[in-house]
Design an enzyme around this catalytic site. Sequence first.
Site, short mmCIF file in Angstrom:
data_model
loop_
_atom_site.label_atom_id
_atom_site.label_comp_id
_atom_site.label_asym_id
_atom_site.label_seq_id
_atom_site.Cartn_x
_atom_site.Cartn_y
_atom_site.Cartn_z
N TYR A 1 12.43 -2.93 -4.69
CA TYR A 1 12.05 -3.79 -3.57
C TYR A 1 12.41 -5.25 -3.87
O TYR A 1 13.03 -5.93 -3.06
CB TYR A 1 10.53 -3.69 -3.31
CG TYR A 1 10.16 -2.75 -2.18
CD1 TYR A 1 10.54 -1.41 -2.21
CD2 TYR A 1 9.44 -3.19 -1.08
CE1 TYR A 1 10.20 -0.55 -1.19
CE2 TYR A 1 9.10 -2.34 -0.05
CZ TYR A 1 9.48 -1.02 -0.10
OH TYR A 1 9.14 -0.18 0.93
N ARG B 1 -10.69 12.26 13.95
CA ARG B 1 -10.97 11.67 15.26
C ARG B 1 -9.67 11.11 15.85
O ARG B 1 -8.87 10.48 15.14
CB ARG B 1 -11.97 10.52 15.07
CG ARG B 1 -12.43 9.89 16.38
CD ARG B 1 -13.09 8.56 16.10
NE ARG B 1 -14.38 8.65 15.45
CZ ARG B 1 -15.54 8.87 16.07
NH1 ARG B 1 -15.56 8.99 17.38
NH2 ARG B 1 -16.68 8.94 15.39
N THR C 1 0.83 -1.21 0.00
CA THR C 1 0.00 0.00 0.00
C THR C 1 0.86 1.26 0.00
O THR C 1 0.63 2.18 -0.78
CB THR C 1 -0.92 0.01 1.25
OG1 THR C 1 -1.72 -1.17 1.21
CG2 THR C 1 -1.81 1.23 1.27
N GLU D 1 -6.36 14.45 3.43
CA GLU D 1 -5.22 14.62 2.51
C GLU D 1 -5.70 14.79 1.07
O GLU D 1 -5.25 15.69 0.34
CB GLU D 1 -4.27 13.42 2.61
CG GLU D 1 -3.51 13.41 3.95
CD GLU D 1 -2.62 12.20 4.14
OE1 GLU D 1 -2.80 11.19 3.43
OE2 GLU D 1 -1.74 12.26 5.03
N THR E 1 3.15 3.00 8.20
CA THR E 1 4.28 2.26 7.60
C THR E 1 5.44 2.06 8.57
O THR E 1 5.92 0.93 8.73
CB THR E 1 4.75 2.99 6.32
OG1 THR E 1 3.67 2.97 5.39
CG2 THR E 1 5.97 2.36 5.71
N HIS F 1 16.97 30.71 14.36
CA HIS F 1 16.19 31.89 14.00
C HIS F 1 16.54 32.38 12.61
O HIS F 1 17.72 32.42 12.27
CB HIS F 1 16.48 33.00 15.03
CG HIS F 1 15.62 34.19 14.85
ND1 HIS F 1 14.28 34.19 15.16
CD2 HIS F 1 15.90 35.43 14.36
CE1 HIS F 1 13.77 35.38 14.89
NE2 HIS F 1 14.72 36.15 14.39
N GLY G 1 -12.29 4.61 5.76
CA GLY G 1 -11.52 3.66 6.55
C GLY G 1 -11.01 2.49 5.73
O GLY G 1 -11.31 2.37 4.53
P1 NDP Z 1 -9.67 6.86 9.12
O1 NDP Z 1 -10.03 5.81 10.07
O2 NDP Z 1 -8.52 7.77 9.41
O3 NDP Z 1 -10.95 7.78 8.86
C1 NDP Z 1 -12.17 7.23 8.44
C2 NDP Z 1 -13.18 8.34 8.22
O4 NDP Z 1 -14.36 7.76 7.70
C3 NDP Z 1 -13.55 9.06 9.50
O5 NDP Z 1 -13.83 10.41 9.21
C4 NDP Z 1 -14.83 8.33 9.93
O6 NDP Z 1 -15.72 9.13 10.65
C5 NDP Z 1 -15.45 8.02 8.58
N1 NDP Z 1 -16.33 6.86 8.60
C6 NDP Z 1 -16.06 5.63 9.07
N2 NDP Z 1 -17.11 4.82 8.91
C7 NDP Z 1 -18.08 5.55 8.32
C8 NDP Z 1 -19.41 5.27 7.91
N3 NDP Z 1 -19.94 4.08 8.08
N4 NDP Z 1 -20.12 6.27 7.36
C9 NDP Z 1 -19.58 7.51 7.21
N5 NDP Z 1 -18.33 7.84 7.57
C10 NDP Z 1 -17.59 6.85 8.12
O7 NDP Z 1 -9.49 6.11 7.73
P2 NDP Z 1 -8.81 6.55 6.36
O8 NDP Z 1 -9.52 5.78 5.34
O9 NDP Z 1 -8.74 8.02 6.22
O10 NDP Z 1 -7.33 6.03 6.53
C11 NDP Z 1 -7.11 4.66 6.88
C12 NDP Z 1 -5.84 4.50 7.66
O11 NDP Z 1 -4.73 4.60 6.79
C13 NDP Z 1 -5.59 5.55 8.72
O12 NDP Z 1 -6.22 5.25 9.93
C14 NDP Z 1 -4.10 5.55 8.85
O13 NDP Z 1 -3.75 4.56 9.75
C15 NDP Z 1 -3.64 5.18 7.46
N6 NDP Z 1 -3.16 6.36 6.72
C16 NDP Z 1 -2.10 7.07 7.20
C17 NDP Z 1 -1.65 8.19 6.55
C18 NDP Z 1 -0.51 8.97 7.08
O14 NDP Z 1 0.21 8.48 7.95
N7 NDP Z 1 -0.31 10.23 6.64
C19 NDP Z 1 -2.28 8.65 5.31
C20 NDP Z 1 -3.41 7.84 4.91
C21 NDP Z 1 -3.81 6.75 5.60
P3 NDP Z 1 -15.65 9.29 12.23
O15 NDP Z 1 -14.52 10.19 12.54
O16 NDP Z 1 -16.96 9.89 12.54
O17 NDP Z 1 -15.46 7.91 12.78
#
Ligand code: NDP
Length: 456
Positions: A104, A209, A47, A186, A316, A441, A267
């Site tokens: 890789y 969150r 990924t 992002e 990662t 600075h 998610g």
């Molecule tokens: P996240 O878990 O970060 O966010 C999911 C979002 O979807 C939240 O806003 C959540 O809302 C919402 N959501 C979840 N379920 C539902 C639903 N049934 N209906 C409507 N909204 C929903 O997941 P991402 O997909 O953004 O990223 C996945 C993972 O990938 C991250 O947790 C992280 O670990 C990794 N990642 C890391 C990055 C980095 O290090 N820069 C970059 C991208 C990904 P609510 O807040 O209300 O729960």
Amino acid sequence: MSKGIMDNYDFDLFIIGGGSGGVRSARWAANLGAKVAICEEDRYGGTCVLRGCIPKKMMVYGSHFADDFDTAKDFGWNISVNGHDWEFFRENREKELSRLSGLYSNMLEKSNVTVLSGKGKVTGPHSVDIKDKRYTAKNIIVAVGGRPWSPSIEGIEHTINSNQFFELKKRPEKVVINGGGFIGVEFACLLNHFGSEVHIVIRRDTILRGFDNEAAAYLQKQMIAAGITFHCHQNILSVSKDSKDLLHLKLEKDITLEVDQVIMATGREPYTEGLGLEAANIQVDEAGAVKVNEFSQTTCPSIYAVGDVTNRMNLTPVALQEGMLVAENLYNKKNWKMNYEHIPAAVFSQPPLSTVGMTEEQVKEKGISYDVYTSEFRPLKYTLGDRQIRTFMKMIVEKSSGKVVGLHMVGDDAPEIIQGFAVALKAGATKDDFDQTIGIHPSSAEEFVTMKTPRK
Ligand code: NDP
């Protein structure tokens, strides 16, 4: 002869999944003298390299030029920009990703790892099948990662996920992003910078969150100021497509939107489908993640799991460390456990948000008595123009010990700055240590060592 071979297995270690965690474990174990094989059903890289961190960061860089061109004008540059070639950029990115993927595989081969192609299926505590061929190993590591997850919405087939986003041949002019987590935030920022009209649908009123609420709210305000529209306390009820390929969305409260792309960023889920975990009695939790102990060992003692498939902290560098520790424990007589404290993280939003240590909410929840120091300013770079790109920095200090227990920053270079300060927090630095550190600075980072008065 290595131990596993003496035990009549084909390999000491067999790894399923050629992403960050798998490749790190394979190379580390091989360098410690183990006979290792690894398999991957897609290209090597996983990924992070192919559908996540790397192409995403390239897109963040690419889109940020929009800001840079604007800022340059304030410094006297006479710039005329003739648009952006999305398809050229996609192809150029793809070339680099192919190079990285090849790298890789080459690195694995150079480490004497047997590199296999195909989906691995666990068929017992010491065996993995790829199609009809069986491989045996004294130990196995499951490192298959995760994949995008979406709720079942009417018309979900008209939406795309984060994997498909990277394949888009055309930039969407008007887009809805569902979800305000890492990926939603992002993608929203980078598309906004490329010039798309961006709408985010979230089911709460704030993004991110689990991050420090104040920092997340600060970023959200900056995103709104940059032109992104939020639809808070909302869910998508349905998506339909008309004959001109326009997407029609129904949200709650009778709100409708017409856009040319809907990106689900709701998610990710562990990718355990078809892995055969039941053949070795490997248990999963209610989220489908492989259950592991503090040594990343599954409920089958000869099999380990690392990275997103275990849904511990899906980053990662965490998968890399988990993989390395399993290899050290198996082949270097170590007894190391992963420490999940003080893991820095960044959201590559614009401006980026980065963090290490506890949030104010976590400190409160633990009943720790604390002081908060903050700084909010317009960075020097933007003072010649009238754009309001601002920076917010927050430090949380435990009163009893004087230790800095949390740092949060929204602003240019936040990930680069927080990475350095993460060492200080890991080493248990106190506010006094910060105060005695000389700043550089003029920089934004110096604010963290010049914060004088706690917030009342
Ligand atoms: P996240 O878990 O970060 O966010 C999911 C979002 O979807 C939240 O806003 C959540 O809302 C919402 N959501 C979840 N379920 C539902 C639903 N049934 N209906 C409507 N909204 C929903 O997941 P991402 O997909 O953004 O990223 C996945 C993972 O990938 C991250 O947790 C992280 O670990 C990794 N990642 C890391 C990055 C980095 O290090 N820069 C970059 C991208 C990904 P609510 O807040 O209300 O729960």
